[in-house]
Design a protein around this motif. Sequence first.
Motif: not given
Length: 191
Positions: A92-99
């Motif tokens: 959790k907490g990873i930026e959406s594009k990176q996720w």
Amino acid sequence: MEEMTEFIIGVLIIFIIVLIVRLKKEKKKSEEKNANRETYQEIISQYYPYHKKYLLTKNEYYFYRKLKEVTEPLKLQILAKIRLADLIEVNKGIESKQWGIYFGKIKAKHIDFAIADDMKVIALIELDDNTHNRTDRQERDIFVNDVLAQTGYTLIRTYGDIQQIKQFLETREHYMNINNEFEEKCNEVKM
């Protein structure tokens, strides 16, 4: 009497003709129904170009049968073709594009088998073959090995050697017995 015989023969002929006509109509209806069914199937298969397949390859099924002989006496379950994304998840907490990029690396990969104790995974098994000598497979294998080690899973790679699995399970059973004895002694001391 002759008239009666002619009458009966005439009725029989008419009956036979009516029966033949009816059978031909029913046959035609049945053929039309089958043609409609085939046309429907053709249309459906254009939109859904899929067919059923076996869950395991012949090699995987053969290994599964051997694995079952080892796990059943221990009351362990065998799970097959588990998606990596069902075993691990992106933090959790990873930026959406990176996720999305990280999730893309695990969503379509699977592990051949898992051994579970009451649905808690105790080991993962990759049944390797000659395809694992290809560069793309080696890169995939390195990623899978690393990510599973980092997330705390035990991964056993094998070319079908069931002894490797037996040894792992026997060692696990040995340590579980020692742990149970230790807990029992601790409980005795507490009393």
